[in-house]
Design a protein around this motif. Structure first.
Motif, PDB file in Angstrom:
ATOM      1  N   GLY A 123      42.352  35.035  35.549  1.00 46.43           N
ATOM      2  CA  GLY A 123      43.670  34.969  36.407  1.00 46.43           C
ATOM      3  C   GLY A 123      43.161  34.444  37.808  1.00 46.43           C
ATOM      4  O   GLY A 123      44.096  33.629  38.269  1.00 46.43           O
ATOM      5  N   GLU A 124      42.408  34.704  38.487  1.00 47.20           N
ATOM      6  CA  GLU A 124      41.981  34.467  39.842  1.00 47.20           C
ATOM      7  C   GLU A 124      40.645  33.989  40.065  1.00 47.20           C
ATOM      8  O   GLU A 124      39.767  34.830  39.193  1.00 47.20           O
ATOM      9  CB  GLU A 124      42.504  35.328  40.920  1.00 47.20           C
ATOM     10  CG  GLU A 124      41.635  36.752  40.608  1.00 47.20           C
ATOM     11  CD  GLU A 124      42.255  37.786  41.735  1.00 47.20           C
ATOM     12  OE1 GLU A 124      43.086  38.561  41.120  1.00 47.20           O
ATOM     13  OE2 GLU A 124      41.895  37.899  42.469  1.00 47.20           O
ATOM     14  N   ALA A 125      40.229  33.216  41.072  1.00 46.98           N
ATOM     15  CA  ALA A 125      38.885  32.871  41.206  1.00 46.98           C
ATOM     16  C   ALA A 125      38.357  33.877  42.090  1.00 46.98           C
ATOM     17  O   ALA A 125      38.737  34.510  42.800  1.00 46.98           O
ATOM     18  CB  ALA A 125      38.824  31.547  42.052  1.00 46.98           C
ATOM     19  N   GLY A 126      36.898  33.874  41.657  1.00 49.69           N
ATOM     20  CA  GLY A 126      36.164  34.844  42.642  1.00 49.69           C
ATOM     21  C   GLY A 126      35.086  35.308  41.719  1.00 49.69           C
ATOM     22  O   GLY A 126      33.807  35.720  41.961  1.00 49.69           O
ATOM     23  N   ARG A 182      32.493  39.630  38.781  1.00 48.07           N
ATOM     24  CA  ARG A 182      33.402  39.000  37.653  1.00 48.07           C
ATOM     25  C   ARG A 182      33.636  39.984  36.599  1.00 48.07           C
ATOM     26  O   ARG A 182      34.622  39.986  35.688  1.00 48.07           O
ATOM     27  CB  ARG A 182      32.918  37.715  37.145  1.00 48.07           C
ATOM     28  CG  ARG A 182      33.148  36.548  38.183  1.00 48.07           C
ATOM     29  CD  ARG A 182      32.637  35.392  37.676  1.00 48.07           C
ATOM     30  NE  ARG A 182      32.464  34.368  38.856  1.00 48.07           N
ATOM     31  CZ  ARG A 182      31.890  33.089  38.781  1.00 48.07           C
ATOM     32  NH1 ARG A 182      31.411  32.697  37.734  1.00 48.07           N
ATOM     33  NH2 ARG A 182      32.041  32.196  39.883  1.00 48.07           N
ATOM     34  N   ARG A 183      32.645  40.646  36.120  1.00 44.82           N
ATOM     35  CA  ARG A 183      32.418  41.590  34.886  1.00 44.82           C
ATOM     36  C   ARG A 183      33.122  42.993  35.117  1.00 44.82           C
ATOM     37  O   ARG A 183      33.279  43.476  34.350  1.00 44.82           O
ATOM     38  CB  ARG A 183      30.791  41.622  34.679  1.00 44.82           C
ATOM     39  CG  ARG A 183      30.486  40.370  34.017  1.00 44.82           C
ATOM     40  CD  ARG A 183      29.107  40.443  33.507  1.00 44.82           C
ATOM     41  NE  ARG A 183      27.992  40.997  34.455  1.00 44.82           N
ATOM     42  CZ  ARG A 183      27.411  40.129  35.260  1.00 44.82           C
ATOM     43  NH1 ARG A 183      27.600  38.855  35.304  1.00 44.82           N
ATOM     44  NH2 ARG A 183      26.449  40.440  36.055  1.00 44.82           N
ATOM     45  N   PRO A 206      44.241  39.587  33.873  1.00 49.45           N
ATOM     46  CA  PRO A 206      43.456  38.950  33.103  1.00 49.45           C
ATOM     47  C   PRO A 206      42.328  38.351  33.944  1.00 49.45           C
ATOM     48  O   PRO A 206      42.052  37.724  34.931  1.00 49.45           O
ATOM     49  CB  PRO A 206      44.004  37.850  32.162  1.00 49.45           C
ATOM     50  CG  PRO A 206      45.145  37.594  33.065  1.00 49.45           C
ATOM     51  CD  PRO A 206      45.599  38.884  33.824  1.00 49.45           C
ATOM     52  N   PRO A 207      40.965  38.359  33.404  1.00 45.92           N
ATOM     53  CA  PRO A 207      39.611  38.201  33.968  1.00 45.92           C
ATOM     54  C   PRO A 207      40.054  36.397  34.439  1.00 45.92           C
ATOM     55  O   PRO A 207      39.327  36.342  35.702  1.00 45.92           O
ATOM     56  CB  PRO A 207      38.679  38.224  33.165  1.00 45.92           C
ATOM     57  CG  PRO A 207      38.912  39.065  31.908  1.00 45.92           C
ATOM     58  CD  PRO A 207      40.725  38.981  31.851  1.00 45.92           C
TER      59      PRO A 207
END
Length: 76
Positions: free
Chosen positions: A73-76, A61-62, A70-71
């Motif tokens: 914007g999507e799951a994961g 994620r980082r 954008p961070p």
């Protein structure tokens, strides 16, 4: 750990994220080292950025590519 499951293990694949595996599980690394988790569900790292590899610590994620948006914007 013998595979005594009555049904196949369920593995959920997440885009840009870990594999979510119904536990307990054994993970055998490239070097033959066996890592065991007796938890009900585990997240197995696929990006190799985790500080607790083979388990996921959300390091993926980082380190998003700026071009992917954008961070949040999507799951994961």
């Amino acid at each position: 750990m013998p595979n005594a499951a009555e049904r196949p293990r369920r593995i959920r694949v997440q885009r840009d994220g870990p594999l979510i595996v119904e536990g307990p599980v054994e993970v055998v690394g490239e070097d033959g080292e066996v890592t065991v988790s007796h938890r009900f569900t585990v997240a197995v790292c696929t990006c190799r950025r985790s500080q607790i590899y083979p388990w996921c610590d959300t390091s993926h994620r980082r380190r998003r590519d700026r071009r992917s948006g954008p961070p949040g914007g999507e799951a994961g």
